[in-house]
Design a protein around this motif. Structure first.
Motif, PDB file in Angstrom:
ATOM      1  N   ILE A  86       7.588  41.921  36.034  1.00 49.26           N
ATOM      2  CA  ILE A  86       7.488  42.197  34.501  1.00 49.26           C
ATOM      3  C   ILE A  86       6.478  43.037  34.018  1.00 49.26           C
ATOM      4  O   ILE A  86       5.321  42.362  34.082  1.00 49.26           O
ATOM      5  N   LYS A  87       6.464  44.103  33.114  1.00 52.68           N
ATOM      6  CA  LYS A  87       5.490  44.534  32.676  1.00 52.68           C
ATOM      7  C   LYS A  87       4.797  43.761  31.537  1.00 52.68           C
ATOM      8  O   LYS A  87       5.841  43.371  30.630  1.00 52.68           O
ATOM      9  N   ARG A  88       3.427  43.414  31.437  1.00 52.15           N
ATOM     10  CA  ARG A  88       2.783  42.472  30.511  1.00 52.15           C
ATOM     11  C   ARG A  88       3.516  41.567  30.056  1.00 52.15           C
ATOM     12  O   ARG A  88       4.192  40.833  30.931  1.00 52.15           O
ATOM     13  N   ARG A  89       3.412  41.003  28.880  1.00 56.88           N
ATOM     14  CA  ARG A  89       4.108  39.811  28.396  1.00 56.88           C
ATOM     15  C   ARG A  89       5.550  40.310  28.248  1.00 56.88           C
ATOM     16  O   ARG A  89       6.064  41.241  28.205  1.00 56.88           O
ATOM     17  N   TRP A  90       6.129  38.845  27.926  1.00 56.07           N
ATOM     18  CA  TRP A  90       7.523  38.931  27.379  1.00 56.07           C
ATOM     19  C   TRP A  90       7.631  39.625  25.975  1.00 56.07           C
ATOM     20  O   TRP A  90       6.908  38.977  25.110  1.00 56.07           O
ATOM     21  N   PRO A  91       8.614  40.336  25.728  1.00 57.38           N
ATOM     22  CA  PRO A  91       8.851  40.756  24.459  1.00 57.38           C
ATOM     23  C   PRO A  91       9.188  39.582  23.702  1.00 57.38           C
ATOM     24  O   PRO A  91      10.126  38.617  24.143  1.00 57.38           O
ATOM     25  N   GLU A  92       8.873  39.522  22.322  1.00 58.00           N
ATOM     26  CA  GLU A  92       9.438  38.527  21.518  1.00 58.00           C
ATOM     27  C   GLU A  92      10.673  38.006  21.556  1.00 58.00           C
ATOM     28  O   GLU A  92      11.031  36.823  21.554  1.00 58.00           O
ATOM     29  N   VAL A  93      11.821  39.002  21.378  1.00 55.59           N
ATOM     30  CA  VAL A  93      13.041  38.717  21.442  1.00 55.59           C
ATOM     31  C   VAL A  93      13.561  38.097  22.769  1.00 55.59           C
ATOM     32  O   VAL A  93      14.464  37.140  22.919  1.00 55.59           O
ATOM     33  N   LEU A  94      12.929  38.439  23.722  1.00 53.26           N
ATOM     34  CA  LEU A  94      13.469  37.755  24.929  1.00 53.26           C
ATOM     35  C   LEU A  94      12.877  36.538  25.259  1.00 53.26           C
ATOM     36  O   LEU A  94      13.260  35.565  25.773  1.00 53.26           O
ATOM     37  N   GLU A  95      11.517  36.195  24.523  1.00 51.22           N
ATOM     38  CA  GLU A  95      10.983  34.972  24.873  1.00 51.22           C
ATOM     39  C   GLU A  95      11.647  33.875  23.929  1.00 51.22           C
ATOM     40  O   GLU A  95      11.870  33.058  24.352  1.00 51.22           O
TER      41      GLU A  95
END
Length: 115
Positions: free
Chosen positions: A76-85
């Motif tokens: 997964i590229k970088r961090r989780w997007p906020e919506v997915l988190e």
């Protein structure tokens, strides 16, 4: 969804954009299977996702398990997007211990501080 493959053909990036919900699940599944046939290492870029639901979480989990069966790498590229988190958190997907299906112990849903 757009798959870009690096010149050596070994690694690719699948870019997801907009809503990734049940309406897009079949297309995402097909894109993931296609990508696994073309590259050895697949990165998923979800920075441009605007909406996510349980179907995306389940597809990512299934894709990770499939990558292990095929002896391929899924990142997964970088961090989780906020919506997915938020979606993963409210669905109880994040865990602090080893996944029983994850032999490499690199489960997508594992949070720091676990075993």
């Amino acid at each position: 969804m757009k798959l870009t493959i690096e010149p050596d053909g070994r690694r690719g990036t699948l870019v997801l954009r907009g809503a990734q919900t049940i309406g897009q699940a079949h297309a995402l599944k097909e894109s993931l299977l296609d990508a696994f046939q073309k590259v050895e290492e697949l990165e998923i870029d979800m920075d441009a996702i605007t909406e996510a639901d349980l179907s995306l979480l389940q597809l990512l989990c299934a894709a990770h398990r499939t990558s292990q069966e095929l002896r391929k790498k899924l990142f997964i590229k970088r961090r989780w997007p906020e919506v997915l988190e938020k979606t993963a958190g409210s669905a109880g997907f994040f865990q602090h211990r080893r996944c029983q299906f994850n032999l490499e112990n690199d489960c997508l849903w594992r949070k720091e501080g676990g075993e």
